[in-house]
Scaffold this active site. Structure first.
Site, PDB file in Angstrom:
ATOM      1  N   LEU A 144       0.883  -1.163   0.000  1.00 41.65           N
ATOM      2  CA  LEU A 144       0.000   0.000   0.000  1.00 41.65           C
ATOM      3  C   LEU A 144       0.919   1.211   0.000  1.00 41.65           C
ATOM      4  O   LEU A 144       1.921   1.224   0.736  1.00 41.65           O
ATOM      5  CB  LEU A 144      -0.871   0.039   1.259  1.00 41.65           C
ATOM      6  CG  LEU A 144      -2.170  -0.739   1.262  1.00 41.65           C
ATOM      7  CD1 LEU A 144      -2.829  -0.658   2.637  1.00 41.65           C
ATOM      8  CD2 LEU A 144      -3.125  -0.224   0.197  1.00 41.65           C
ATOM      9  N   ASP A 145       0.610   2.217  -0.789  1.00 44.77           N
ATOM     10  CA  ASP A 145       1.426   3.418  -0.811  1.00 44.77           C
ATOM     11  C   ASP A 145       1.471   4.065   0.563  1.00 44.77           C
ATOM     12  O   ASP A 145       0.578   3.862   1.389  1.00 44.77           O
ATOM     13  CB  ASP A 145       0.856   4.428  -1.810  1.00 44.77           C
ATOM     14  CG  ASP A 145       0.886   3.918  -3.227  1.00 44.77           C
ATOM     15  OD1 ASP A 145       1.824   3.183  -3.568  1.00 44.77           O
ATOM     16  OD2 ASP A 145      -0.039   4.253  -3.982  1.00 44.77           O
ATOM     17  N   ARG A 146       2.484   4.876   0.778  1.00 44.12           N
ATOM     18  CA  ARG A 146       2.656   5.561   2.067  1.00 44.12           C
ATOM     19  C   ARG A 146       1.411   6.371   2.442  1.00 44.12           C
ATOM     20  O   ARG A 146       1.028   6.437   3.596  1.00 44.12           O
ATOM     21  CB  ARG A 146       3.892   6.468   2.001  1.00 44.12           C
ATOM     22  CG  ARG A 146       4.123   7.227   3.298  1.00 44.12           C
ATOM     23  CD  ARG A 146       5.409   7.967   3.298  1.00 44.12           C
ATOM     24  NE  ARG A 146       5.373   9.070   2.346  1.00 44.12           N
ATOM     25  CZ  ARG A 146       6.426   9.798   2.059  1.00 44.12           C
ATOM     26  NH1 ARG A 146       7.587   9.546   2.602  1.00 44.12           N
ATOM     27  NH2 ARG A 146       6.320  10.796   1.214  1.00 44.12           N
TER      28      ARG A 146
END
Length: 181
Positions: A42-44
């Site tokens: 999952l992206d930051r």
């Protein structure tokens, strides 16, 4: 075999090692369970369900798009998403890296169980927001954000709530649990 469900907070990397010169938290700040690794990313700036396992074959099956596990996301978008945008998302849109598969897309109300994001999403009195639930069976880099922007409704907040049969349920940000296999 161990499988963990983790509610990844905003501004946390989907890895155990920090990036040089990055203030972002890592999984090591939240998870003290040796030998597990993320199955997917999952992206930051995305939140929600991240699965971790110590089983390499399971990790590959959960993360690899060829297994077509449905991933369900809630996206808060800028503007009042309309039927034409939802229809385009359902049909699949063409991004710079090619056409996306068809997706489940429906407008939903903001969930009453959703925690406040820290920091909060920028609020603009003159620009309303709405929520859409998207179900994807592929996993390109920043795909949900690129898809919603493509149809004219940029994503402001993104929360993954399910991967295949695994659900976020009542985990709060930073909490994790072992899933019985």
């Amino acid at each position: 075999m161990t499988l963990l469900a983790f509610n990844k907070p905003f501004n946390c990397l989907s890895q155990f090692t920090p990036e040089p010169d990055s203030p972002a938290a890592t999984l090591a700040d939240w998870i003290d369970f040796p030998g597990v690794y993320p199955a997917g990313r999952l992206d930051r700036d995305s939140e929600g369900l991240l699965l971790l396992t110590d089983d390499g074959r399971l990790q590959a099956r959960l993360a690899d798009p060829k297994h077509k596990l449905a991933k369900v996301y809630l996206a808060q978008v800028e503007g009042e998403i309309d039927a034409a945008a939802l229809a385009a998302l359902r049909a699949g849109v063409t991004l710079k890296d090619g056409p996306t598969r068809s997706a489940g897309a429906e407008r939903v109300e903001e969930p009453d169980w959703l925690w406040p994001r820290n920091p909060p999403v920028r609020y603009r009195k003159s620009v309303p927001t709405s929520w859409v639930q998207l179900t994807l069976r592929e996993g390109r880099n920043r795909q949900v954000r690129r898809m919603t922007a493509h149809v004219g409704f940029p994503t402001l907040r993104l929360v993954r709530v399910a991967v295949g049969p695994y659900r976020l349920d009542d985990l709060r940000p930073g909490e994790w649990r072992v899933i019985d296999g």
